[in-house]
Every structure is written in structure tokens, then in C-alpha cells.
Design an enzyme around this catalytic site. Structure first.
Site, PDB file in Angstrom:
ATOM      1  N   GLU A  35      -7.621   6.961  -9.326  1.00 39.34           N
ATOM      2  CA  GLU A  35      -6.526   6.164  -9.892  1.00 39.34           C
ATOM      3  C   GLU A  35      -6.096   6.720 -11.231  1.00 39.34           C
ATOM      4  OE1 GLU A  35      -4.308   4.394  -8.229  1.00 39.34           O
ATOM      5  OE2 GLU A  35      -5.947   3.107  -7.540  1.00 39.34           O
ATOM      6  N   HIS A  36      -4.795   6.817 -11.405  1.00 38.05           N
ATOM      7  CA  HIS A  36      -4.199   7.331 -12.641  1.00 38.05           C
ATOM      8  C   HIS A  36      -4.657   8.760 -12.918  1.00 38.05           C
ATOM      9  CE1 HIS A  36      -1.928   3.956 -14.318  1.00 38.05           C
ATOM     10  NE2 HIS A  36      -2.839   3.170 -13.773  1.00 38.05           N
ATOM     11  N   SER A 129       2.784   0.210  -3.305  1.00 37.21           N
ATOM     12  CA  SER A 129       3.849   1.205  -3.141  1.00 37.21           C
ATOM     13  C   SER A 129       5.029   0.781  -2.275  1.00 37.21           C
ATOM     14  CB  SER A 129       3.277   2.505  -2.570  1.00 37.21           C
ATOM     15  OG  SER A 129       2.905   3.322  -3.592  1.00 37.21           O
ATOM     16  N   ASP A 174       2.090   8.740  -4.024  1.00 35.89           N
ATOM     17  CA  ASP A 174       2.625   7.736  -3.100  1.00 35.89           C
ATOM     18  C   ASP A 174       3.536   8.359  -2.042  1.00 35.89           C
ATOM     19  OD1 ASP A 174       1.257   6.128  -4.793  1.00 35.89           O
ATOM     20  OD2 ASP A 174       3.008   5.339  -5.830  1.00 35.89           O
TER      21      ASP A 174
END
Ligand code: NG1
Length: 399
Positions: A35-36, A129, A174
Site C-alpha cells: 500500500e502506498h 477503485s 489500479d
């Protein structure tokens, strides 16, 4: 709604003389771990969901595009497809369609537009998303309407950059998973060069998604907080690289290849401010967790995967500071009820968690979340929409 039903509603919205109507399906995604860090060029491990954006469309003879959303909260939107499309006000859903149209028009001149009807069963601003699913659906509709084919990887990159039209400096995860997901698999996504490597999700594992009831609005303050973190990661990387005698533009993957995580953390600890050191620690430890999680998935080691989810959540909460009290509570409740691990998923600041359970444990965890999280917040009635099991699904297609 079936394709036939959607086509019938399309005829009501745009008139039945429009001619043949096609339907695109673009799924949402749940990021399992990583994540990130996509905007740092480090691998991530998402999968696509069953829930999707569906777009019924008909090609037009001119460059105009008209959009109608079946959800009355979203007003109709219209624009001309060209290489420089003026944006609607921030937060307008039509900007995601504009993002796709502008990106394609910059690559392919003289595109004709479409009339399109949009519907979705993806929760909005939930870290799943829905926005990128709309970008991808719109792009596939325009390509189909213009008889253009683009190699999948090229389209992923084009749309990853294209979605920045809405003002977020996203990393490309995404659009890549929405286009390239494989059914029953999660995929490791590597960047520069972009590539996807699927691994089957074991049949007795179940990923649960639970919404925190807090909208993660990327058009508001969350966008600023998101973009601030992309800048902080870059600054931290530049300072550590300099300290290690490396070129200042060395990317994260090369930095991780050149030194051990321990060395990197030590350099960060002594040379960066507190905030930058914490951001940096999240990035390099999360990068390591993705590799370990992919190995645990391949080895069907549920306990190891679960521990990595827990560690990822702590890192996002304490070092990256993108969690929210309601996400922390959901994670805690899921763990107490028997999930093997849980973490916030997506950008954070609200949105959803993902929890890993052995299949037979899932009902207990769902019940615990209903009784201990949703009921006290007056949301038990909608629990079927707020919590669901994630079915690893195939990527977007014209159906
Ligand atoms: P969501 O959860 O859709 O806001 C965003 C970025 C991803 C990634 C994650 C955090 C976009 C379109 N998506 O996702 O690229 O950085 O945050 O891992 O900007």
C-alpha cells in the site's frame, strides 16, 4: 442488472434508434498488500473484485460524448473528446470519463465519442477503485467505438498517467489490475517496466472486505494528504540516496537492491526528519512484505500471510499515518473474531479493510463485525453491502 436490461435502460435514456449497444464491464479491486508504494515504483499485490462498473454504449458520428448514470446522485455529463478537455468542477464523476477520453485522444487523433449509460455495484470512495474502474470502462468503450486495439500493458500505462487528470498523483496499480486481473488469482504488479504475475488464491482462503462507513473522498482533503505523501517519499529517497553516495534520481527498487533494509533504515534514522524517516520506513518495509506475502500465497501459508497483513496495517497507521480510528477498530474486531490478519486497503483516510480468513471462519467474522461494529453505529441493516467476501475476478472486457 443483465446486459439486456442495461441495453433497455440505455434505449430509454438515449432513444431506441441509436443502433447496436455494447456493454463494458470493469471490476473494482482490493489491494491485498503493497500500500502506498506503487508510486515509489515498488511491486504491489492486488486482485480484481466481482463488483464492477458497467457501461452500455453506442458510438456517435461526432466527437461528442454524453454520459448518463443510473445512480440519480450523479447528474448527466457531456464533453467533446479531444486532447485537451476542460475539467468539470472537482469531485464531478464525469471527470473520470474525461480523464480516459483525453488520454486516448492525445494518443489517437480524431476520435468519435459515445453515448453511454453507467451503472455500478461498487461502493464509492471505499478504497476499492470505483473511479479507476470508470476510467477503464470509458477507455474500452471509446477504443471499441473507434475500432482501435491497444496492447494491454500500453493501455495500463496510458490510463495510469491519464487518471492524474483528476489531480491525484497515483501510481498505476489500479488501472493495471483492473485491465489485467486473472480470475481466481491475485497478481504481483511490477513497474518500470510494467508486468503482472498472477498467483492462485487457495480455495480455502477467503478475503473479506469491510467498509468503515467513512468515505475516503479523494477529491477533498484526502487528495492533498495523498499527494503530500508522494512528495515526502520522493524527498526521503533523494536524501537517503545522496547519503549512500548514489545518484539522486536512483529509484526505490534500485535503492533496495543496493543496500539491505537494515542499512537503509539506519541511514534514514540518522539523516531524515522524524516524518520523512517514518514515511521511508513504511515504504521499504512494505516493499519487503509484498515479496514475503507473494511467497506465503504460493506456499498456501495462511498464518504467514495474515501476520504480514497485520504488520502492514501497523505500518500504515503509525509510520504512514493514513489510517482512521474506524479502520483500526474494524481491523481489531476482525482479528478478535478469528481472522488470520487484517489491514486497511487502498489509500486509507477512511474506506475499507481487507481481512484474511479460513473459509469456515468467515461467517463468525462477519457476524462479529455486524454485531460489534455496524449495529452500534446503526448500520446493521445495510451490512450485506458493507461487508462482503472478495471473489478474485477477471479483468475488464467488452462483454
Ligand atoms: P485508491 O484506494 O483507489 O484511492 C490510490 C491510488 C493507487 C495507490 C493507492 C494506495 C489512484 C487512482 N489510486 O488508490 O495508485 O497509490 O491509493 O496504495 O490514484
Amino acid at each position: 442488472m443483465t446486459s439486456t436490461d442495461l441495453t433497455a435502460v440505455f434505449a430509454q435514456a438515449f432513444g431506441s434508434s441509436a443502433g447496436p449497444v455494447h456493454v463494458v464491464r470493469a471490476p473494482g479491486r482490493v489491494n491485498l498488500i503493497g500500500e502506498h508504494i506503487d508510486y515509489c515504483g515498488l511491486p504491489v499485490l492486488p486482485m480484481a473484485l466481482r463488483q464492477s462498473v458497467r457501461l452500455a454504449f453506442h458510438p456517435r458520428a461526432d466527437c461528442e460524448t454524453r454520459l448518463v448514470n443510473r445512480d440519480a446522485r450523479f447528474a448527466p455529463s457531456a464533453f467533446a473528446v479531444n486532447a485537451s478537455i476542460p475539467a468539470a468542477p472537482a469531485g464531478d464523476w464525469g471527470n473520470y470519463a474525461r480523464a480516459a477520453a483525453q488520454a486516448l485522444a492525445q494518443r489517437f487523433p480524431d476520435l468519435r465519442g459515445v453515448d453511454a449509460l453507467v451503472e455500478s455495484d461498487l461502493p464509492i470512495a471505499a478504497g476499492l477503485s470505483s473511479s479507476s474502474a470508470l476510467v477503464v470502462a470509458m477507455a474500452l468503450a471509446l477504443l471499441h467505438a473507434n475500432g482501435i486495439t491497444v496492447a494491454s500493458l500500453e493501455l495500463m500505462e496510458l490510463l495510469g498517467r491519464g487518471e492524474r487528470y483528476v489531480g491525484t498523483a497515483g501510481g498505476g496499480m489500479d488501472q493495471a489490475i483492473i485491465l489485467g486481473a486473472r480470475a481466481r488469482c491475485a497478481s504481483r504488479i511490477d513497474f518500470h517496466p510494467l508486468r503482472l504475475t498472477p498467483t492462485a488464491v487457495p480455495g480455502d482462503w477467503q478475503f473479506l472486505v469491510a467498509w468503515s462507513l467513512v468515505h475516503a473522498e479523494k477529491s477533498g482533503g484526502a487528495r492533498q494528504a495523498y499527494n503530500e505523501r508522494t512528495r515526502q517519499c520522493d524527498e526521503a529517497r533523494r536524501l537517503v540516496a545522496k547519503r549512500l553516495g548514489q545518484r539522486e534520481d536512483v529509484p526505490y527498487p534500485a535503492l533496495l537492491a543496493a543496500a539491505s533494509v537494515e542499512q537503509l533504515l539506519q541511514v534514514a534514522e540518522t539523516n531524515l526528519t522524524g516524518v520523512l524517516a517514518r514515511r521511508f520506513r513504511h515504504v521499504v518495509t512494505e516493499g519487503t512484505r509484498v515479496r514475503q506475502a507473494e511467497a506465503a500465497l504460493a506456499a498456501q501459508d495462511l498464518a504467514a500471510f495474515g501476520q504480514l497483513l497485520d504488520a502492514s496495517h501497523r505500518s500504515l497507521r503509525d509510520d504512514y499515518e493514513v489510517s482512521h480510528a474506524e479502520l483500526d477498530r474494524l481491523v481489531e474486531l476482525a482479528r478478535e473474531a478469528g481472522a488470520a490478519g487484517a489491514r486497511l486497503t487502498g489509500a486509507g483516510f477512511g474506506g475499507s479493510i481487507v481481512a484474511l480468513c479460513r473459509v469456515e471462519r468467515t461467517p463468525e467474522v462477519m457476524t462479529a463485525l455486524r454485531e460489534r461494529f455496524y449495529a452500534p453505529r446503526g448500520a446493521a441493516a445495510g451490512v450485506g453491502r458493507h461487508v462482503f467476501t472478495a471473489e478474485p475476478s477477471a479483468g475488464a472486457e467488452v462483454v
